[in-house]
Design a protein around this motif. Structure first.
Motif, PDB file in Angstrom:
ATOM      1  N   SER A 144     -63.118 -90.099  27.456  1.00  0.00           N
ATOM      2  CA  SER A 144     -64.558 -90.293  27.282  1.00  0.00           C
ATOM      3  C   SER A 144     -65.233 -90.772  28.553  1.00  0.00           C
ATOM      4  O   SER A 144     -66.423 -90.520  28.758  1.00  0.00           O
ATOM      5  N   THR A 145     -64.499 -91.447  29.406  1.00  0.00           N
ATOM      6  CA  THR A 145     -65.084 -91.971  30.639  1.00  0.00           C
ATOM      7  C   THR A 145     -64.743 -91.131  31.866  1.00  0.00           C
ATOM      8  O   THR A 145     -65.235 -91.410  32.958  1.00  0.00           O
ATOM      9  N   SER A 146     -63.908 -90.105  31.672  1.00  0.00           N
ATOM     10  CA  SER A 146     -63.459 -89.307  32.808  1.00  0.00           C
ATOM     11  C   SER A 146     -64.120 -87.935  32.887  1.00  0.00           C
ATOM     12  O   SER A 146     -64.171 -87.335  33.948  1.00  0.00           O
ATOM     13  N   TYR A 147     -64.596 -87.436  31.763  1.00  0.00           N
ATOM     14  CA  TYR A 147     -65.147 -86.085  31.711  1.00  0.00           C
ATOM     15  C   TYR A 147     -66.639 -86.104  31.392  1.00  0.00           C
ATOM     16  O   TYR A 147     -67.098 -86.877  30.547  1.00  0.00           O
ATOM     17  N   GLU A 148     -67.363 -85.214  32.051  1.00  0.00           N
ATOM     18  CA  GLU A 148     -68.747 -84.949  31.661  1.00  0.00           C
ATOM     19  C   GLU A 148     -68.791 -83.836  30.621  1.00  0.00           C
ATOM     20  O   GLU A 148     -69.696 -83.797  29.784  1.00  0.00           O
ATOM     21  N   ALA A 149     -67.834 -82.924  30.694  1.00  0.00           N
ATOM     22  CA  ALA A 149     -67.719 -81.838  29.725  1.00  0.00           C
ATOM     23  C   ALA A 149     -66.251 -81.430  29.653  1.00  0.00           C
ATOM     24  O   ALA A 149     -65.528 -81.480  30.646  1.00  0.00           O
ATOM     25  N   ILE A 150     -65.830 -81.023  28.451  1.00  0.00           N
ATOM     26  CA  ILE A 150     -64.428 -80.683  28.263  1.00  0.00           C
ATOM     27  C   ILE A 150     -64.304 -79.673  27.123  1.00  0.00           C
ATOM     28  O   ILE A 150     -65.054 -79.735  26.149  1.00  0.00           O
ATOM     29  N   ARG A 151     -63.393 -78.731  27.261  1.00  0.00           N
ATOM     30  CA  ARG A 151     -63.150 -77.766  26.192  1.00  0.00           C
ATOM     31  C   ARG A 151     -62.555 -78.475  24.981  1.00  0.00           C
ATOM     32  O   ARG A 151     -61.789 -79.430  25.111  1.00  0.00           O
ATOM     33  N   LEU A 152     -62.899 -77.983  23.799  1.00  0.00           N
ATOM     34  CA  LEU A 152     -62.403 -78.594  22.565  1.00  0.00           C
ATOM     35  C   LEU A 152     -60.888 -78.565  22.508  1.00  0.00           C
ATOM     36  O   LEU A 152     -60.250 -79.546  22.106  1.00  0.00           O
ATOM     37  N   ALA A 153     -60.272 -77.449  22.912  1.00  0.00           N
ATOM     38  CA  ALA A 153     -58.817 -77.335  22.863  1.00  0.00           C
ATOM     39  C   ALA A 153     -58.144 -78.340  23.788  1.00  0.00           C
ATOM     40  O   ALA A 153     -57.084 -78.895  23.468  1.00  0.00           O
ATOM     41  N   THR A 154     -58.759 -78.588  24.945  1.00  0.00           N
ATOM     42  CA  THR A 154     -58.199 -79.558  25.884  1.00  0.00           C
ATOM     43  C   THR A 154     -58.299 -80.967  25.316  1.00  0.00           C
ATOM     44  O   THR A 154     -57.342 -81.750  25.381  1.00  0.00           O
ATOM     45  N   ALA A 155     -59.467 -81.283  24.750  1.00  0.00           N
ATOM     46  CA  ALA A 155     -59.644 -82.603  24.136  1.00  0.00           C
ATOM     47  C   ALA A 155     -58.681 -82.783  22.968  1.00  0.00           C
ATOM     48  O   ALA A 155     -58.105 -83.866  22.785  1.00  0.00           O
ATOM     49  N   ALA A 156     -58.491 -81.731  22.174  1.00  0.00           N
ATOM     50  CA  ALA A 156     -57.574 -81.802  21.038  1.00  0.00           C
ATOM     51  C   ALA A 156     -56.145 -82.055  21.503  1.00  0.00           C
ATOM     52  O   ALA A 156     -55.397 -82.817  20.869  1.00  0.00           O
ATOM     53  N   ASN A 157     -55.745 -81.440  22.596  1.00  0.00           N
ATOM     54  CA  ASN A 157     -54.406 -81.649  23.138  1.00  0.00           C
ATOM     55  C   ASN A 157     -54.198 -83.107  23.527  1.00  0.00           C
ATOM     56  O   ASN A 157     -53.140 -83.679  23.280  1.00  0.00           O
ATOM     57  N   TYR A 158     -55.207 -83.719  24.135  1.00  0.00           N
ATOM     58  CA  TYR A 158     -55.121 -85.129  24.518  1.00  0.00           C
ATOM     59  C   TYR A 158     -54.921 -86.031  23.300  1.00  0.00           C
ATOM     60  O   TYR A 158     -54.274 -87.067  23.386  1.00  0.00           O
ATOM     61  N   LEU A 159     -55.507 -85.639  22.167  1.00  0.00           N
ATOM     62  CA  LEU A 159     -55.458 -86.474  20.968  1.00  0.00           C
ATOM     63  C   LEU A 159     -54.357 -86.058  19.991  1.00  0.00           C
ATOM     64  O   LEU A 159     -54.219 -86.660  18.927  1.00  0.00           O
ATOM     65  N   GLY A 160     -53.602 -85.035  20.328  1.00  0.00           N
ATOM     66  CA  GLY A 160     -52.527 -84.594  19.449  1.00  0.00           C
ATOM     67  C   GLY A 160     -53.025 -83.871  18.215  1.00  0.00           C
ATOM     68  O   GLY A 160     -52.360 -83.873  17.179  1.00  0.00           O
ATOM     69  N   LEU A 161     -54.185 -83.221  18.306  1.00  0.00           N
ATOM     70  CA  LEU A 161     -54.741 -82.466  17.193  1.00  0.00           C
ATOM     71  C   LEU A 161     -54.279 -81.010  17.250  1.00  0.00           C
ATOM     72  O   LEU A 161     -53.815 -80.548  18.294  1.00  0.00           O
ATOM     73  N   ASP A 162     -54.431 -80.299  16.150  1.00  0.00           N
ATOM     74  CA  ASP A 162     -53.943 -78.925  16.040  1.00  0.00           C
ATOM     75  C   ASP A 162     -54.685 -78.015  17.033  1.00  0.00           C
ATOM     76  O   ASP A 162     -55.892 -77.805  16.910  1.00  0.00           O
ATOM     77  N   PRO A 163     -53.982 -77.459  18.029  1.00  0.00           N
ATOM     78  CA  PRO A 163     -54.641 -76.632  19.044  1.00  0.00           C
ATOM     79  C   PRO A 163     -55.183 -75.324  18.475  1.00  0.00           C
ATOM     80  O   PRO A 163     -56.188 -74.802  18.958  1.00  0.00           O
ATOM     81  N   GLN A 164     -54.529 -74.773  17.450  1.00  0.00           N
ATOM     82  CA  GLN A 164     -54.995 -73.514  16.861  1.00  0.00           C
ATOM     83  C   GLN A 164     -56.331 -73.706  16.156  1.00  0.00           C
ATOM     84  O   GLN A 164     -57.223 -72.858  16.247  1.00  0.00           O
ATOM     85  N   LEU A 165     -56.484 -74.824  15.463  1.00  0.00           N
ATOM     86  CA  LEU A 165     -57.764 -75.117  14.831  1.00  0.00           C
ATOM     87  C   LEU A 165     -58.847 -75.329  15.882  1.00  0.00           C
ATOM     88  O   LEU A 165     -59.987 -74.885  15.717  1.00  0.00           O
ATOM     89  N   ALA A 166     -58.492 -75.987  16.965  1.00  0.00           N
ATOM     90  CA  ALA A 166     -59.459 -76.238  18.042  1.00  0.00           C
ATOM     91  C   ALA A 166     -59.945 -74.938  18.658  1.00  0.00           C
ATOM     92  O   ALA A 166     -61.136 -74.798  18.986  1.00  0.00           O
TER      93      ALA A 166
END
Length: 222
Positions: A144-166
């Protein structure tokens, strides 16, 4: 205050407690010498052998508590102090080594895979789950403090969320971020993070942990 002897029951109760990580660290630190003596006595037939299951659970628990107090370098040093035969033969300690490498190299997806897919003993599960939550929270703050914009799939990977859903712009996945005030741009398919303020570390928690994580994450949208 004198601690009870190190036993499987005592250790399991300690691991399952809701005590703050700093208190767990203090307690397990005091048990380390006893664990070392138990292993040293294992070479003396008259003294009896230290219980490998107990010692494996102790060192695995102590390892996780190091991570929970944001002491990754110290966790690495702990692996050097573990009895080498135990380290090489105990499955949980082998898993800990794999987890250490993933955390050290900031391989976020691998961290979640190790925590969720590898076998961990039931007695250790409370610490495994606590660290997963801790790692997610720490990573979310860093992103949240490092990115101004980020792809949903990349953010999901950081949080351990399902990449296919992202990849399918899943609304539930998006809501995991928008609930923190992040903005989802449907046109560009980018998330715009809102900085999350980190709670000041206490006890043995490193004050540099978040800054180190931010440095590893980078600053450009991916």
């Amino acid at each position: 205050m004198e601690l009870p002897p190190l036993t499987m029951e005592q250790l399991s109760q300690l691991v399952a407690s809701n005590a703050p990580p700093s208190q767990l660290f203090a307690a397990l630190s005091r048990y380390e010498q006893e664990a070392c003596l138990m292993w040293a006595r294992s070479g003396n037939p008259e003294a009896g052998r230290g219980d490998p299951a107990l010692l494996g659970l102790f060192y695995s628990s102590f390892f996780f508590v190091h991570l929970l107090t944001d002491q990754v370098s110290e966790a690495r040093a702990l692996t050097k102090r573990m009895p080498e035969p135990l380290l090489h033969h105990d499955p949980s300690l082998q898993n800990c080594l794999a987890l250490l490498r993933a955390v050290w190299q900031a391989q976020h997806g691998q961290v979640y895979e190790i925590l969720r897919a590898l076998p961990w003993p039931e007695a250790l599960q409370p610490l495994v789950k606590r660290f997963e939550s801790f790692f997610q929270d720490k990573t979310l703050i860093a992103v949240s403090t490092s990115y101004e914009a980020i792809r949903l799939a990349t953010a999901a990977n950081y949080l351990g969320l399902d990449p296919q859903l992202a990849e399918r712009d899943d609304p539930n996945t998006i809501s995991n971020f928008t609930k923190f005030g992040w903005i989802w741009d449907q046109e560009t398919k980018l998330l715009h993070p809102k900085p999350i303020v980190a709670t000041p570390p206490t006890g043995n928690q490193s004050s540099n942990g978040i800054r180190e994580a931010m440095a590893m994450l980078g600053t450009r949208a991916s």
